[in-house]
Design a protein around this motif. Structure first.
Motif, PDB file in Angstrom:
ATOM      1  N   ASP A 136      57.731  35.152  -4.152  1.00  0.00           N
ATOM      2  CA  ASP A 136      56.335  35.072  -3.707  1.00  0.00           C
ATOM      3  C   ASP A 136      56.546  33.588  -2.729  1.00  0.00           C
ATOM      4  O   ASP A 136      57.046  32.876  -2.811  1.00  0.00           O
ATOM      5  N   MET A 137      55.686  33.701  -1.714  1.00  0.00           N
ATOM      6  CA  MET A 137      55.805  32.505  -0.715  1.00  0.00           C
ATOM      7  C   MET A 137      54.599  32.024  -0.257  1.00  0.00           C
ATOM      8  O   MET A 137      53.856  32.977   0.412  1.00  0.00           O
ATOM      9  N   TYR A 138      54.571  31.028   0.323  1.00  0.00           N
ATOM     10  CA  TYR A 138      53.484  30.102   1.324  1.00  0.00           C
ATOM     11  C   TYR A 138      54.140  29.552   2.109  1.00  0.00           C
ATOM     12  O   TYR A 138      55.114  28.850   2.170  1.00  0.00           O
ATOM     13  N   ALA A 139      53.750  29.937   3.425  1.00  0.00           N
ATOM     14  CA  ALA A 139      54.133  29.132   4.910  1.00  0.00           C
ATOM     15  C   ALA A 139      53.075  28.506   5.617  1.00  0.00           C
ATOM     16  O   ALA A 139      51.843  29.155   5.765  1.00  0.00           O
ATOM     17  N   GLN A 140      53.363  27.494   6.180  1.00  0.00           N
ATOM     18  CA  GLN A 140      52.225  26.536   6.932  1.00  0.00           C
ATOM     19  C   GLN A 140      52.894  26.282   8.264  1.00  0.00           C
ATOM     20  O   GLN A 140      54.066  25.510   8.109  1.00  0.00           O
ATOM     21  N   VAL A 141      52.420  26.201   9.454  1.00  0.00           N
ATOM     22  CA  VAL A 141      52.915  25.504  10.440  1.00  0.00           C
ATOM     23  C   VAL A 141      52.387  23.957  10.060  1.00  0.00           C
ATOM     24  O   VAL A 141      51.269  23.664   9.524  1.00  0.00           O
ATOM     25  N   ILE A 142      53.452  22.942  10.369  1.00  0.00           N
ATOM     26  CA  ILE A 142      53.182  21.596   9.971  1.00  0.00           C
ATOM     27  C   ILE A 142      52.371  20.982  11.047  1.00  0.00           C
ATOM     28  O   ILE A 142      52.627  20.828  12.398  1.00  0.00           O
ATOM     29  N   PRO A 143      50.966  20.651  10.732  1.00  0.00           N
ATOM     30  CA  PRO A 143      50.316  20.222  12.036  1.00  0.00           C
ATOM     31  C   PRO A 143      50.656  18.852  12.251  1.00  0.00           C
ATOM     32  O   PRO A 143      51.390  18.183  11.681  1.00  0.00           O
ATOM     33  N   LYS A 144      50.419  18.477  13.525  1.00  0.00           N
ATOM     34  CA  LYS A 144      50.622  17.363  14.220  1.00  0.00           C
ATOM     35  C   LYS A 144      49.920  16.175  13.692  1.00  0.00           C
ATOM     36  O   LYS A 144      50.446  15.060  13.768  1.00  0.00           O
TER      37      LYS A 144
END
Length: 160
Positions: A136-144
């Motif tokens: 299972d996985m969670y992914a997020q764009v690292i915000p500026k």
């Protein structure tokens, strides 16, 4: 894959757990089945080169499939609560195989190791005692910009 609509946005999921791992509030998180194996993670970490990075396939919250070059990987060994419940007098033990926190950058033909483009963070859950393979996985764009308040919402990405 088409963009994900607002109706696909779920309730806050594992919000406190993800926040402790560095996931930022007010930025969507893609919840998905990993499209890579533990061997792919090893290759991305140890067999990559500057001109030809080994990448992992990740779907971002808006439905874009990207290739991510890994720059950081940390194992997380979690306490096996089932064993504690079965025998409360036994010492705490961890699951045999770790979960993984990883960071990297999207390989898009423009970004390089020295001029990184879009950065991504992922938390990958393994099978615990059964297998080291990602489950299972969670992914997020690292915000500026980071936000300390607010909920973390996830979007479920179905298997294709």
């Amino acid at each position: 894959m088409s963009a994900i609509s607002s109706s696909d946005i779920g309730e806050p999921t594992r919000s406190n757990e993800l926040r402790k791992l560095g996931f930022q509030p007010e930025t969507l998180v893609a919840h998905q089945k990993p499209r890579f194996t533990i061997e792919d993670i090893k290759a991305a970490l140890f067999s990559t080169t500057y001109s030809n990075p080994k990448t992992l396939t990740v779907i971002l919250p808006k439905g874009h499939t990207v290739q991510v070059a890994i720059t950081k990987a940390e194992p997380h060994y979690n306490v096996n609560g089932l064993k504690l419940e079965a025998d409360e007098n036994s010492p705490a033990t961890c699951y045999e195989y770790p979960d993984w926190y990883m960071e990297g950058w999207v390989v898009d033909g423009i970004a390089t190791a020295t001029a990184q483009g879009l950065r991504v963070r992922m938390f990958v859950y393994a099978h615990g005692d059964d297998s080291p393979e990602p489950d299972d996985m969670y992914a997020q764009v690292i915000p500026k910009y980071s936000y300390s308040e607010g909920e973390i919402f996830s979007v479920f990405i179905p298997d294709n």
